[in-house]
Design a protein around this motif. Structure first.
Motif, mmCIF file in Angstrom:
data_model
loop_
_atom_site.group_PDB
_atom_site.id
_atom_site.type_symbol
_atom_site.label_atom_id
_atom_site.label_comp_id
_atom_site.label_asym_id
_atom_site.label_seq_id
_atom_site.Cartn_x
_atom_site.Cartn_y
_atom_site.Cartn_z
ATOM 1 N N SER A 1 -1.706 -9.892 -12.495
ATOM 2 C CA SER A 1 -1.000 -9.272 -13.632
ATOM 3 C C SER A 1 -0.707 -7.796 -13.350
ATOM 4 N N TYR A 2 -1.601 -7.136 -12.610
ATOM 5 C CA TYR A 2 -1.434 -5.714 -12.308
ATOM 6 C C TYR A 2 -0.062 -5.481 -11.657
ATOM 7 N N GLU A 3 0.267 -6.347 -10.689
ATOM 8 C CA GLU A 3 1.522 -6.151 -9.942
ATOM 9 C C GLU A 3 2.729 -6.417 -10.834
ATOM 10 N N HIS B 1 -14.262 -0.961 1.864
ATOM 11 C CA HIS B 1 -13.713 -0.444 3.126
ATOM 12 C C HIS B 1 -12.297 0.085 2.951
ATOM 13 N N ARG B 2 -12.153 0.852 1.897
ATOM 14 C CA ARG B 2 -10.867 1.481 1.601
ATOM 15 C C ARG B 2 -11.033 2.978 1.851
ATOM 16 N N ILE B 3 -11.845 3.648 1.040
ATOM 17 C CA ILE B 3 -12.175 5.052 1.292
ATOM 18 C C ILE B 3 -13.650 5.270 0.945
ATOM 19 N N ASN C 1 -15.309 -0.898 -13.065
ATOM 20 C CA ASN C 1 -13.930 -1.142 -13.498
ATOM 21 C C ASN C 1 -13.992 -2.147 -14.664
ATOM 22 N N SER C 2 -12.850 -2.653 -15.099
ATOM 23 C CA SER C 2 -12.870 -3.569 -16.256
ATOM 24 C C SER C 2 -13.751 -4.785 -15.994
ATOM 25 N N ALA C 3 -13.560 -5.411 -14.838
ATOM 26 C CA ALA C 3 -14.293 -6.652 -14.553
ATOM 27 C C ALA C 3 -15.793 -6.400 -14.543
ATOM 28 N N ALA D 1 -10.210 6.114 -19.455
ATOM 29 C CA ALA D 1 -9.056 5.207 -19.417
ATOM 30 C C ALA D 1 -8.335 5.375 -18.075
ATOM 31 N N VAL D 2 -8.148 4.272 -17.373
ATOM 32 C CA VAL D 2 -7.444 4.336 -16.082
ATOM 33 C C VAL D 2 -5.948 4.193 -16.363
ATOM 34 N N ILE D 3 -5.239 5.290 -16.164
ATOM 35 C CA ILE D 3 -3.809 5.297 -16.525
ATOM 36 C C ILE D 3 -2.943 5.691 -15.324
HETATM 37 C C1 PLP Z 1 -11.518 3.167 -8.164
HETATM 38 C C2 PLP Z 1 -10.962 2.383 -9.309
HETATM 39 N N1 PLP Z 1 -11.648 2.333 -10.451
HETATM 40 C C3 PLP Z 1 -11.187 1.659 -11.530
HETATM 41 C C4 PLP Z 1 -10.004 0.952 -11.470
HETATM 42 C C5 PLP Z 1 -9.547 0.163 -12.665
HETATM 43 O O1 PLP Z 1 -9.606 -1.189 -12.357
HETATM 44 P P1 PLP Z 1 -9.252 -2.293 -13.455
HETATM 45 O O2 PLP Z 1 -7.812 -2.110 -13.754
HETATM 46 O O3 PLP Z 1 -9.513 -3.570 -12.746
HETATM 47 O O4 PLP Z 1 -10.114 -2.033 -14.628
HETATM 48 C C6 PLP Z 1 -9.272 0.965 -10.287
HETATM 49 C C7 PLP Z 1 -8.021 0.205 -10.216
HETATM 50 O O5 PLP Z 1 -7.521 -0.198 -9.215
HETATM 51 C C8 PLP Z 1 -9.759 1.705 -9.177
HETATM 52 O O6 PLP Z 1 -9.088 1.737 -8.023
#
Ligand code: PLP
Length: 372
Positions: free
Chosen positions: A356-358, A139-141, A207-209, A37-39
């Protein structure tokens, strides 16, 4: 900022919706896949500790956060599952991460060399787990040369206090119709994984998408963020193949109601002028709460009626036009469902020309979170 508990403006978080959304993803997991879970960002504004506890009950396998403070907050709250920090953490904090049994992202070899040279890791504790981040196109990290990744894997393998636990990447366009760039990123990631001298436990990219629209991606962790909170990651670009339930509702009450007459003006700049006798309600929420000034002209729900936000949104208040007199204390839904009508975070984001994230992350801590 002090939380305004004694004001009727509240972010209501529905824990059942969070569990439902996790279950929807769990049903689709393939054998060997885990769900983290991304929290980060206080669980996208929903409250990290409560969301973590809710997700735990639903059987997630781990958590992802953005930085070490977010991870320590979870450990201090008694969360024992794996926690992967997705952002770059200063190598000076490697001992702290080891102490709290946190998993760090490594984005270049210098980071590893610093940790080895400073020699601060504790020989009495379990080795520090690291995941290598591969830059396949964001191209972020991350590593963008296979040779550098190979050297780093060898370096980690030779270090007794480091464990090579994962390799991962992140996609830039997983929520778009055109998959050309996405496919290129997948191919690059696959190549990196193939060339890794050893295969770590975790190889992940979803990620979710990605989890929703690219089920066959080479991943054994799904990092579920926005989907966990019940929102379509693409806004309305792609339709969801299964149901998600938005977990957060934002409600308040009318604190003041008055009648305006033709020509009366409302709020700073006097930008709104009544064109007839109108009932106007005042809401105790404004841009200091994350209720953006650009929401002038957007709508809220009162008694199942869409009501326009009129005049400029102030720091702590805003005004709406009511279809008739409603008494102070009447519930107003800014985000959520009211008598069958719905405004969700994507609707607000669409109006604000953002995502929506913002909107969710922007709901300030002045607004109390209540869990149902
Ligand atoms: C590296 C990484 N993985 C997963 C996620 C989760 O993405 P999402 O909220 O689109 O599922 C993020 C969110 O920014 C992320 O930076």
């Amino acid at each position: 900022m002090v939380t305004s508990w004694n004001r009727p403006t509240t972010l209501i978080v529905n824990k059942k919706a969070i569990q439902f959304n996790i279950a929807q993803e769990q049903k689709r997991l393939k054998s060997g896949q885990e769900l983290f879970a991304v929290i980060k960002a206080d669980a996208y504004g929903h409250g990290a500790i409560e969301v973590a506890k809710t997700a735990l009950l639903q059987g997630v396998n781990g958590f992802c956060v953005s930085n070490i403070d977010e991870a320590v907050e979870l450990r201090e709250a008694g969360i024992l599952l794996p926690i992967l920090i997705l952002g770059v953490v200063s190598p000076t904090l490697a001992p702290l991460a080891q102490q709290y049994d946190l998993t760090l992202t490594v984005a270049n070899e210098e980071w590893l060399r610093y940790v080895a040279t400073n020699n601060d890791l504790d020989t009495q504790k379990a080795p520090l787990k690291v995941h290598l981040k591969i830059d396949t196109g964001m191209h972020r990290i991350g590593f963008n040369k296979i040779d550098d990744m190979v050297k780093s894997v060898q370096f980690i393998q030779s270090h007794p206090l480091l464990t090579y636990e994962g390799i991962f990447t992140h996609f830039a366009t997983a929520d778009e119709e055109d998959t050309t760039y996405f496919d290129e990123q997948v191919a690059t990631f696959t190549e990196f994984v193939k060339k890794s001298p050893v295969k770590p436990k975790y190889i992940h990219c979803a990620n979710s998408a990605t989890a929703i629209w690219h089920e066959d991606c080479p991943t054994n962790i799904v990092r579920l963020g926005i989907g966990l909170y019940g929102l379509n990651p693409s806004g309305d670009v792609l339709s969801l193949p299964y149901e998600l339930k938005p977990a957060a509702s934002l409600t308040t009450e009318l604190v003041f109601v008055k009648q305006l007459h033709v020509g009366d003006k409302v709020s700073y700049g006097a930008t709104y002028q009544a064109s007839e006798d109108e009932w106007i309600g005042t809401l105790p929420i404004g841009y200091a709460d994350g209720w953006n000034r650009k929401l002038q002209g957007f709508k809220v729900l009162v008694d199942g009626n869409y009501c326009e936000i009129i005049g400029r949104v102030c720091m702590d208040q805003c005004m709406i036009r009511l279809p008739k007199y409603y008494s102070p204390g009447t519930t107003v839904t800014l985000m959520g469902e009211d008598n069958g009508q719905v405004i969700d975070a994507n609707d607000i984001a669409h109006y604000l020309e953002t995502i929506s994230y913002e909107v969710l992350c922007g709901i300030s801590t002045r607004i109390p979170r209540k869990y149902v």
